[in-house]
Enzyme design. Structure first.
Site, PDB file in Angstrom:
ATOM      1  N   GLY A 154      43.055  18.228  48.785  1.00 43.88           N
ATOM      2  CA  GLY A 154      42.719  16.826  48.991  1.00 43.88           C
ATOM      3  C   GLY A 154      43.461  15.963  47.991  1.00 43.88           C
ATOM      4  O   GLY A 154      44.538  16.316  47.493  1.00 43.88           O
ATOM      5  N   ILE A 156      42.910  15.229  44.829  1.00 44.61           N
ATOM      6  CA  ILE A 156      43.145  15.802  43.498  1.00 44.61           C
ATOM      7  C   ILE A 156      44.130  16.959  43.580  1.00 44.61           C
ATOM      8  O   ILE A 156      45.032  17.084  42.743  1.00 44.61           O
ATOM      9  CB  ILE A 156      41.818  16.258  42.859  1.00 44.61           C
ATOM     10  CG1 ILE A 156      40.861  15.073  42.725  1.00 44.61           C
ATOM     11  CG2 ILE A 156      42.077  16.885  41.495  1.00 44.61           C
ATOM     12  CD1 ILE A 156      39.456  15.451  42.315  1.00 44.61           C
ATOM     13  N   ARG A 176      41.264  23.437  54.594  1.00 40.82           N
ATOM     14  CA  ARG A 176      40.655  23.629  55.903  1.00 40.82           C
ATOM     15  C   ARG A 176      41.670  23.435  57.021  1.00 40.82           C
ATOM     16  O   ARG A 176      41.603  24.102  58.053  1.00 40.82           O
ATOM     17  CB  ARG A 176      39.492  22.647  56.081  1.00 40.82           C
ATOM     18  CG  ARG A 176      38.285  22.957  55.203  1.00 40.82           C
ATOM     19  CD  ARG A 176      37.210  21.909  55.378  1.00 40.82           C
ATOM     20  NE  ARG A 176      36.047  22.194  54.553  1.00 40.82           N
ATOM     21  CZ  ARG A 176      35.009  21.371  54.417  1.00 40.82           C
ATOM     22  NH1 ARG A 176      35.005  20.209  55.066  1.00 40.82           N
ATOM     23  NH2 ARG A 176      33.987  21.692  53.656  1.00 40.82           N
ATOM     24  N   ARG A 232      33.717  23.139  40.967  1.00 36.60           N
ATOM     25  CA  ARG A 232      32.315  23.322  40.622  1.00 36.60           C
ATOM     26  C   ARG A 232      32.099  24.773  40.213  1.00 36.60           C
ATOM     27  O   ARG A 232      32.745  25.677  40.744  1.00 36.60           O
ATOM     28  CB  ARG A 232      31.394  22.981  41.805  1.00 36.60           C
ATOM     29  CG  ARG A 232      31.267  21.490  42.097  1.00 36.60           C
ATOM     30  CD  ARG A 232      30.532  20.774  40.975  1.00 36.60           C
ATOM     31  NE  ARG A 232      30.272  19.366  41.265  1.00 36.60           N
ATOM     32  CZ  ARG A 232      31.067  18.370  40.896  1.00 36.60           C
ATOM     33  NH1 ARG A 232      32.203  18.633  40.265  1.00 36.60           N
ATOM     34  NH2 ARG A 232      30.751  17.121  41.178  1.00 36.60           N
ATOM     35  N   ASP A 256      36.609  24.196  33.452  1.00 37.49           N
ATOM     36  CA  ASP A 256      35.957  22.928  33.119  1.00 37.49           C
ATOM     37  C   ASP A 256      34.534  22.887  33.647  1.00 37.49           C
ATOM     38  O   ASP A 256      33.763  21.998  33.285  1.00 37.49           O
ATOM     39  CB  ASP A 256      36.754  21.753  33.712  1.00 37.49           C
ATOM     40  CG  ASP A 256      36.170  20.402  33.355  1.00 37.49           C
ATOM     41  OD1 ASP A 256      35.991  20.139  32.147  1.00 37.49           O
ATOM     42  OD2 ASP A 256      35.858  19.612  34.265  1.00 37.49           O
ATOM     43  N   GLU A 261      25.228  24.786  33.818  1.00 39.49           N
ATOM     44  CA  GLU A 261      25.596  23.737  32.861  1.00 39.49           C
ATOM     45  C   GLU A 261      24.348  23.027  32.354  1.00 39.49           C
ATOM     46  O   GLU A 261      23.417  22.812  33.121  1.00 39.49           O
ATOM     47  CB  GLU A 261      26.532  22.722  33.542  1.00 39.49           C
ATOM     48  CG  GLU A 261      27.842  23.337  34.016  1.00 39.49           C
ATOM     49  CD  GLU A 261      28.744  22.330  34.720  1.00 39.49           C
ATOM     50  OE1 GLU A 261      28.362  21.153  34.834  1.00 39.49           O
ATOM     51  OE2 GLU A 261      29.834  22.725  35.154  1.00 39.49           O
ATOM     52  N   HIS A 279      32.882  20.286  31.341  1.00 43.81           N
ATOM     53  CA  HIS A 279      32.829  19.483  32.569  1.00 43.81           C
ATOM     54  C   HIS A 279      33.251  18.044  32.258  1.00 43.81           C
ATOM     55  O   HIS A 279      32.509  17.094  32.479  1.00 43.81           O
ATOM     56  CB  HIS A 279      31.427  19.510  33.185  1.00 43.81           C
ATOM     57  CG  HIS A 279      31.434  19.150  34.641  1.00 43.81           C
ATOM     58  ND1 HIS A 279      30.510  19.622  35.535  1.00 43.81           N
ATOM     59  CD2 HIS A 279      32.267  18.348  35.373  1.00 43.81           C
ATOM     60  CE1 HIS A 279      30.755  19.135  36.746  1.00 43.81           C
ATOM     61  NE2 HIS A 279      31.819  18.360  36.664  1.00 43.81           N
TER      62      HIS A 279
END
Length: 323
Positions: A154, A156, A176, A232, A256, A261, A279
């Site tokens: 996408g 990023i 996808r 994530r 990250d 978390e 993060h």
């Protein structure tokens, strides 16, 4: 003039909050001691909510918001939000991927460089005096010519690719749907991992991607491979990751994000071949401010009956039924 009511469900960057307050009547759920009681008493007539993707918004909360038309998320990820429930109810949704893509891409490249060039170990080598006693640091492998696989292509993912091209890496991707780009496309994560030396993970969290990067994918990445996760923590099987890093089945990782978390797996913190970040890929004042303002701008566009700037779900307000 009566302004539309907007419920604030999580802290907002101050400048953006001031802009929001100037345009709408704010209902400050973020300041409530008991969120459920507050929503039950104040949810009616709220036509929009603004929150980050870590704040739960599911069917229970929607019952307290019978007039809701728009959910404006101030983050890129939104796994705590029940998107399916919003879709069933015809509620529009926006997020802020466009605002944070540059900083997150920068952080991904930072983690790649830090892991592949042993930055933490080199820093310690100088600080402890080991350079003076043991001589030059051992030679490493060049990044030039290495293959970088981007899992998720996408906004990023494409910014990561744009940064890697001048660094003379080969680029491939998995998404996808195949994109209109010159890079080779791989239909699944294992195929991409088998092809690349460095695997960048930048896909949404949630049930669909839970542990998508598991033992099989890591095995394909191999003993000379590096994993970079700026997506994530739920996307990566951390137990398998620790095992691979410990036994030499994977060379290194730059992380990250984590499954738990802010208390990551202690095993990860003990490994010298891992670079850890709290993060914080989008953690600049400029980007966090832009993210919050983009959410505010989406709310303003909605009430001005203009197209949403960054829609995740298009508006279908006629489907919403009050209870």
């Amino acid at each position: 003039m009566t302004h539309s009511k907007v419920m604030v469900m999580s802290p907002i960057f101050p400048a953006a909050l001031a802009n929001l307050d100037a345009q709408f009547d704010l209902v400050r759920c973020d300041q409530a001691e008991d969120r459920e009681t507050f929503m039950r008493s104040n949810g009616k007539n709220c036509r929009a909510v603004i929150l980050n993707g870590h704040v739960r918004l599911g069917t229970d909360e929607l019952d307290y918001l019978p007039d809701l038309e728009l959910v404006a998320c101030t983050s890129a990820g939104f796994e705590a939000i029940d998107v399916a429930a919003l879709k069933r109810s015809g509620i529009a949704m926006t997020n802020t991927s466009q605002a944070l893509r540059d900083d997150v891409a920068d952080a991904a490249v930072m983690l790649m460089l830090a892991t592949r060039r042993n930055l933490l170990s080199c820093d310690a080598y100088v600080r402890t005096g080991q350079w003076g006693t043991d001589g030059p640091y051992p030679l490493l492998s060049s990044l030039k010519g290495k293959r970088a696989g981007i899992l998720g292509f996408g906004a990023i993912g494409q910014e990561i690719a744009a940064r890697l091209l001048p660094m003379k890496l080969e680029i491939g991707y998995c998404a996808r749907h195949q994109k209109d780009v010159a890079f080779p496309y791989f239909s699944d994560a294992e195929m991409l991992a088998d092809w690349c030396d460095i695997l960048f993970v930048i896909i949404p969290g949630g049930k669909e991607t839970y542990h998508l990067v598991g033992r099989d994918v890591l095995a394909k990445l191999g003993a000379n491979g590096t994993l970079i996760n700026v997506a994530r923590g739920s996307v990566v099987d951390e137990t398998a990751l620790v095992d691979c890093l410990t036994t030499g089945k994977l060379q290194s990782a730059g992380l990250d994000v984590f499954q738990n978390e802010p208390h990551p797996n202690p095993a990860l913190t003990m490994l010298s071949n891992v670079v850890l970040c709290p993060h914080h890929a989008s953690g600049t004042t400029e980007t966090r401010g832009a993210m919050a303002q983009l959410a505010v701008d989406n709310i303003a566009a909605h009430f001005q009956k203009k197209p949403l700037l960054t829609p995740v779900l298009a508006p279908k307000y006629s489907l919403r039924t009050s209870k």
